[in-house]
Scaffold this active site. Structure first.
Site, PDB file in Angstrom:
ATOM      1  N   LYS A 179      -0.417  -3.676  11.867  1.00 35.69           N
ATOM      2  CA  LYS A 179       0.843  -3.235  12.478  1.00 35.69           C
ATOM      3  C   LYS A 179       1.233  -1.892  11.893  1.00 35.69           C
ATOM      4  O   LYS A 179       1.673  -1.786  10.760  1.00 35.69           O
ATOM      5  CB  LYS A 179       1.976  -4.243  12.249  1.00 35.69           C
ATOM      6  CG  LYS A 179       3.054  -4.017  13.289  1.00 35.69           C
ATOM      7  CD  LYS A 179       4.478  -4.087  12.877  1.00 35.69           C
ATOM      8  CE  LYS A 179       5.093  -3.202  11.888  1.00 35.69           C
ATOM      9  NZ  LYS A 179       5.565  -1.906  12.402  1.00 35.69           N
ATOM     10  N   GLY A 231       4.761   0.163   1.851  1.00 34.85           N
ATOM     11  CA  GLY A 231       6.066   0.524   2.402  1.00 34.85           C
ATOM     12  C   GLY A 231       7.122   0.496   1.312  1.00 34.85           C
ATOM     13  O   GLY A 231       6.810   0.640   0.125  1.00 34.85           O
ATOM     14  N   SER A 232       8.346   0.270   1.727  1.00 32.61           N
ATOM     15  CA  SER A 232       9.461   0.343   0.777  1.00 32.61           C
ATOM     16  C   SER A 232       9.521  -0.920  -0.088  1.00 32.61           C
ATOM     17  O   SER A 232       9.039  -1.989   0.307  1.00 32.61           O
ATOM     18  CB  SER A 232      10.767   0.483   1.550  1.00 32.61           C
ATOM     19  OG  SER A 232      10.951  -0.656   2.365  1.00 32.61           O
ATOM     20  N   THR A 233      10.166  -0.795  -1.218  1.00 36.29           N
ATOM     21  CA  THR A 233      10.372  -1.942  -2.097  1.00 36.29           C
ATOM     22  C   THR A 233      11.259  -2.979  -1.391  1.00 36.29           C
ATOM     23  O   THR A 233      11.056  -4.188  -1.528  1.00 36.29           O
ATOM     24  CB  THR A 233      10.966  -1.464  -3.428  1.00 36.29           C
ATOM     25  OG1 THR A 233       9.991  -0.589  -4.032  1.00 36.29           O
ATOM     26  CG2 THR A 233      11.264  -2.601  -4.375  1.00 36.29           C
ATOM     27  N   ARG A 234      12.200  -2.490  -0.593  1.00 35.24           N
ATOM     28  CA  ARG A 234      13.092  -3.409   0.152  1.00 35.24           C
ATOM     29  C   ARG A 234      12.272  -4.352   1.041  1.00 35.24           C
ATOM     30  O   ARG A 234      12.460  -5.568   1.031  1.00 35.24           O
ATOM     31  CB  ARG A 234      14.065  -2.576   1.007  1.00 35.24           C
ATOM     32  CG  ARG A 234      15.062  -3.374   1.814  1.00 35.24           C
ATOM     33  CD  ARG A 234      15.911  -2.459   2.702  1.00 35.24           C
ATOM     34  NE  ARG A 234      15.139  -1.821   3.753  1.00 35.24           N
ATOM     35  CZ  ARG A 234      14.821  -2.402   4.920  1.00 35.24           C
ATOM     36  NH1 ARG A 234      15.237  -3.628   5.182  1.00 35.24           N
ATOM     37  NH2 ARG A 234      14.113  -1.758   5.823  1.00 35.24           N
ATOM     38  N   GLY A 249       8.979  -4.857   0.812  1.00 35.12           N
ATOM     39  CA  GLY A 249       8.013  -5.574  -0.029  1.00 35.12           C
ATOM     40  C   GLY A 249       8.594  -6.897  -0.523  1.00 35.12           C
ATOM     41  O   GLY A 249       7.908  -7.923  -0.580  1.00 35.12           O
ATOM     42  N   GLU A 273       2.245  -2.389  -1.982  1.00 32.67           N
ATOM     43  CA  GLU A 273       2.153  -1.012  -2.503  1.00 32.67           C
ATOM     44  C   GLU A 273       3.457  -0.342  -2.113  1.00 32.67           C
ATOM     45  O   GLU A 273       3.666  -0.043  -0.933  1.00 32.67           O
ATOM     46  CB  GLU A 273       0.977  -0.260  -1.865  1.00 32.67           C
ATOM     47  CG  GLU A 273      -0.362  -0.958  -1.975  1.00 32.67           C
ATOM     48  CD  GLU A 273      -0.928  -0.942  -3.372  1.00 32.67           C
ATOM     49  OE1 GLU A 273      -0.446  -0.150  -4.212  1.00 32.67           O
ATOM     50  OE2 GLU A 273      -1.836  -1.741  -3.638  1.00 32.67           O
ATOM     51  N   CYS A 327       4.817   8.639  -1.615  1.00 35.16           N
ATOM     52  CA  CYS A 327       5.264   7.612  -2.561  1.00 35.16           C
ATOM     53  C   CYS A 327       5.144   8.100  -3.996  1.00 35.16           C
ATOM     54  O   CYS A 327       5.925   7.745  -4.859  1.00 35.16           O
ATOM     55  CB  CYS A 327       4.453   6.351  -2.368  1.00 35.16           C
ATOM     56  SG  CYS A 327       2.672   6.657  -2.420  1.00 35.16           S
ATOM     57  N   GLU A 360      14.623   6.449  -4.575  1.00 34.58           N
ATOM     58  CA  GLU A 360      13.555   7.208  -3.919  1.00 34.58           C
ATOM     59  C   GLU A 360      14.161   7.923  -2.707  1.00 34.58           C
ATOM     60  O   GLU A 360      14.694   7.283  -1.801  1.00 34.58           O
ATOM     61  CB  GLU A 360      12.450   6.250  -3.466  1.00 34.58           C
ATOM     62  CG  GLU A 360      11.257   6.974  -2.879  1.00 34.58           C
ATOM     63  CD  GLU A 360      10.192   6.020  -2.358  1.00 34.58           C
ATOM     64  OE1 GLU A 360      10.539   5.015  -1.725  1.00 34.58           O
ATOM     65  OE2 GLU A 360       9.000   6.293  -2.596  1.00 34.58           O
TER      66      GLU A 360
HETATM   67  P1  NAD Z   1       9.287   0.533   5.345  1.00 41.95           P
HETATM   68  O1  NAD Z   1       9.207  -0.476   4.265  1.00 41.95           O
HETATM   69  O2  NAD Z   1      10.576   0.736   6.039  1.00 41.95           O
HETATM   70  O3  NAD Z   1       8.229   0.164   6.506  1.00 41.95           O
HETATM   71  C1  NAD Z   1       6.876  -0.034   6.226  1.00 41.95           C
HETATM   72  C2  NAD Z   1       6.283  -0.944   7.291  1.00 41.95           C
HETATM   73  O4  NAD Z   1       6.936  -2.202   7.230  1.00 41.95           O
HETATM   74  C3  NAD Z   1       6.471  -0.430   8.723  1.00 41.95           C
HETATM   75  O5  NAD Z   1       5.342  -0.735   9.490  1.00 41.95           O
HETATM   76  C4  NAD Z   1       7.676  -1.228   9.193  1.00 41.95           C
HETATM   77  O6  NAD Z   1       7.733  -1.389  10.597  1.00 41.95           O
HETATM   78  C5  NAD Z   1       7.437  -2.552   8.497  1.00 41.95           C
HETATM   79  N1  NAD Z   1       8.657  -3.341   8.334  1.00 41.95           N
HETATM   80  C6  NAD Z   1       9.936  -2.883   8.231  1.00 41.95           C
HETATM   81  N2  NAD Z   1      10.787  -3.926   8.131  1.00 41.95           N
HETATM   82  C7  NAD Z   1      10.032  -5.056   8.160  1.00 41.95           C
HETATM   83  C8  NAD Z   1      10.341  -6.441   8.099  1.00 41.95           C
HETATM   84  N3  NAD Z   1      11.597  -6.875   7.999  1.00 41.95           N
HETATM   85  N4  NAD Z   1       9.318  -7.315   8.136  1.00 41.95           N
HETATM   86  C9  NAD Z   1       8.038  -6.897   8.240  1.00 41.95           C
HETATM   87  N5  NAD Z   1       7.691  -5.599   8.336  1.00 41.95           N
HETATM   88  C10 NAD Z   1       8.681  -4.690   8.283  1.00 41.95           C
HETATM   89  O7  NAD Z   1       8.725   1.869   4.731  1.00 41.95           O
HETATM   90  P2  NAD Z   1       8.562   3.281   5.435  1.00 41.95           P
HETATM   91  O8  NAD Z   1       9.897   3.915   5.567  1.00 41.95           O
HETATM   92  O9  NAD Z   1       7.724   3.139   6.647  1.00 41.95           O
HETATM   93  O10 NAD Z   1       7.663   4.043   4.354  1.00 41.95           O
HETATM   94  C11 NAD Z   1       8.161   4.635   3.223  1.00 41.95           C
HETATM   95  C12 NAD Z   1       7.943   3.778   2.000  1.00 41.95           C
HETATM   96  O11 NAD Z   1       6.551   3.518   1.811  1.00 41.95           O
HETATM   97  C13 NAD Z   1       8.385   4.505   0.736  1.00 41.95           C
HETATM   98  O12 NAD Z   1       9.114   3.617  -0.068  1.00 41.95           O
HETATM   99  C14 NAD Z   1       7.077   4.893   0.071  1.00 41.95           C
HETATM  100  O13 NAD Z   1       7.163   5.076  -1.307  1.00 41.95           O
HETATM  101  C15 NAD Z   1       6.216   3.745   0.439  1.00 41.95           C
HETATM  102  N6  NAD Z   1       4.792   4.095   0.280  1.00 41.95           N
HETATM  103  C16 NAD Z   1       4.097   3.552  -0.768  1.00 41.95           C
HETATM  104  C17 NAD Z   1       2.759   3.884  -0.972  1.00 41.95           C
HETATM  105  C18 NAD Z   1       1.946   3.282  -2.099  1.00 41.95           C
HETATM  106  O14 NAD Z   1       0.726   3.339  -2.030  1.00 41.95           O
HETATM  107  N7  NAD Z   1       2.559   2.709  -3.125  1.00 41.95           N
HETATM  108  C19 NAD Z   1       2.136   4.776  -0.097  1.00 41.95           C
HETATM  109  C20 NAD Z   1       2.875   5.305   0.964  1.00 41.95           C
HETATM  110  C21 NAD Z   1       4.211   4.950   1.141  1.00 41.95           C
END
Ligand code: NAD
Length: 502
Positions: A194, A247-250, A252, A270, A305, A404
């Site tokens: 996804k 994605g975000s810690t929230r 995660g 991650e 990130c 962040e």
């Molecule tokens: P995000 O957490 O908002 O979204 C990431 C993914 O999760 C998207 O596909 C989104 O549609 C999905 N998602 C959102 N809400 C969801 C839910 N309730 N249930 C299931 N899936 C859901 O993050 P973002 O804004 O897309 O990306 C930015 C974040 O990603 C930053 O915090 C960045 O640091 C992090 N990031 C981390 C790494 C790493 O390797 N550690 C690499 C790149 C980005």
């Protein structure tokens, strides 16, 4: 779109006008509309233009994709192939990615706003390299025999896990997907990916290229849609064995909750970062350090990130260092992402633009000193551009030091001693990366050991190789992408005891 002849600049605007876009989901080796025929509009952050309708997948679509992946896994059309056979297909997949490089780069830039020359040289190249590397590796990984008593043979073997759900963000859409796809597919799993609703187009195209390379139908499926719909349904699915999430810690946190509420699937997170870049006065080449932090901070519009968003600099050299930064930063002023020359492009969407501008306001109101930048620019283009921004006089308790920002905003904090530098650097809920700059070998090692982060750089930043793990301590996550270690995430470890009678 054919690739360009050597040394001839690509007319990216012309190419964009001719590009045909397809936002339908990819399941079972074919494109389909979402079952409810619902779509969402995908607009480009570079000028606000509408790109194409994209399938809005919901629970029923996820069920369909997972069923397809499960059937492909159970009949062993991919898992049953020898590692050498999987290697050949993955190498071909990597070649297809490289051959479609200009098209993929254009899709990535139109979707999420980064400069197209970087989409091509960094994102496409790293994606192809990652897929090829895991293909290359998989027929060289051996299993184990345990040192048990002679009356038995204990085999420790790795088996593919099954159906892997992959959920990724928009900042490096192809690379983040490849970091999961490479090891998951090489190990013999089926995948349901996804992509972010903000950047779905390259993932869909990658699935077509994978099929053309020989990845059997159903092994690699792509379900675009919103996080709270498609992402949640995938992570709650009872027939998904693991989630590879970036994605975000929230979110995660939610992933762990979904696993607890469903089948206790493995969750590899991650997540975000607030990485410290610590410069000691015994480091002589301040010009190089200043150029390095500016380059790493403002690359990808600060939407990385691992961006070194907290600069910790010793008070004795702080003024000289900030002066260098003030001279360096404006060179990263954003420009036309399709022009082929801009050092920064557009923020991914208006929401992210507003978030970053909100942090800039918070920095000012909390008393930090704006050194350079701070404004939206080129608004009449219809796109979302922000100047490279540097704040001095930041205190680690301020919002801009703790949260962040995910935009081109650098905070400068001053310290007086090594002890204080370490205390500030580690005073964060994150632990993705860190960096220490010192010409004193003892100090460099001491500080590198004491920094609580998954990756520590000494006198450098953003070093990158597919052979090394990437991931964080603390709330930056629990998994490691890249390297041979990533294969462990998508493999089950099986012990088989064989009795040997004397
Ligand atoms: P995000 O957490 O908002 O979204 C990431 C993914 O999760 C998207 O596909 C989104 O549609 C999905 N998602 C959102 N809400 C969801 C839910 N309730 N249930 C299931 N899936 C859901 O993050 P973002 O804004 O897309 O990306 C930015 C974040 O990603 C930053 O915090 C960045 O640091 C992090 N990031 C981390 C790494 C790493 O390797 N550690 C690499 C790149 C980005």
């Amino acid at each position: 779109m054919s690739s360009n002849r050597k040394h001839e600049p690509i007319d990216w605007h012309g190419a964009a006008a001719k590009l045909s876009l397809d936002g339908r989901m990819f399941v079972g080796g074919e494109r389909h509309p979402a079952l409810g025929e619902e779509t969402f509009d995908k607009r480009s952050p570079i000028d606000g233009r509408e790109l194409c309708p994209v399938a809005r997948c919901r629970e029923a679509d996820i069920d369909r994709a997972v069923a397809s992946a499960r059937q492909a896994f159970d009949d062993r059309r991919w898992a049953g192939k020898s590692p050498a056979a999987r290697k050949k297909v993955l190498q071909k997949f990597a070649e297809q990615i490289t051959a479609a490089g200009s098209e993929l780069a254009l899709l990535e830039t139109l979707d999420m706003g980064k400069p197209v020359q970087y989409s091509l040289a960094v994102d496409v190249a790293a994606t192809a390299r990652c897929i090829a590397w895991y293909g290359e590796a998989i027929d060289k990984v051996y299993d184990e025999i345990a040192p048990t008593a002679a009356s038995a043979l204990a085999l420790i073997t790795r088996e593919p896990m099954g159906v892997i759900g992959v959920v990724v963000p928009w900042n490096y859409p192809m690379i983040m997907a490849a970091w999961k796809l490479g090891p998951a597919l090489a190990a013999g799993n089926s995948v349901v990916l996804k992509p972010s609703e903000k950047s779905p187009l390259t993932a869909l195209r990658l699935a077509e290229l994978a099929l053309a390379a020989g990845i059997p139908p159903g092994v690699f499926n792509v379900v675009p849609g919103y996080g709270h719909e498609a992402g949640e349904a995938l992570a709650l699915h009872m027939d998904v064995d693991a989630i590879g999430f970036t994605g975000s810690t929230r979110v995660g946190r939610k992933m762990l909750d979904y696993a607890g509420r469903s089948n206790l699937k493995r969750v590899y997170n991650e997540l975000g970062g607030k990485s410290a870049f610590v410069v000691f006065p015994d480091f002589a080449d301040l010009d190089r350090a200043a150029k390095t932090i500016a380059g790493s901070m403002f690359f990808n519009q600060g939407e990385s990130c691992n961006a070194p968003s907290r600069l910790l600099v010793h008070r004795d050299i702080a003024d000289a260092f900030v002066e260098r930064l003030a001279a360096e930063a404006p060179a990263y002023r954003p420009g036309d992402p399709l022009g082929g020359k801009a050092p920064m492009g557009a923020m991914v969407d208006e929401g992210q633009l507003d978030t970053v501008l909100g942090y800039i306001e918070a920095g000012k109101s909390e008393g930090a000193r704006l050194v350079t930048g701070g404004n939206r620019v080129d608004a009449d283009s219809g796109g979302f551009y922000i100047e490279p921004t540097v704040f001095d006089g930041v205190d680690n308790r301020m919002k801009i030091a703790r949260e962040e920002i995910f935009g081109p905003v650098l905070s400068v904090l001053r310290f007086d001693s090594e002890e204080e530098a370490l205390a500030i650097a580690n005073d964060t809920s994150y632990g993705l990366q860190a960096s220490v700059w010192s010409d004193n070998i003892n100090r460099a090692h001491r500080v590198a050991r004491a920094l609580r982060a998954g990756t520590v750089h000494v006198n450098c930043y953003d070093e990158d190789d597919i052979s090394v793990p990437f991931g964080g301590y603390k709330q930056s996550g629990n998994g490691r992408d890249k390297s041979l270690h990533a294969l462990e995430k998508y493999s089950e470890l099986k012990t088989t005891w064989i009795r040997i009678d004397s």
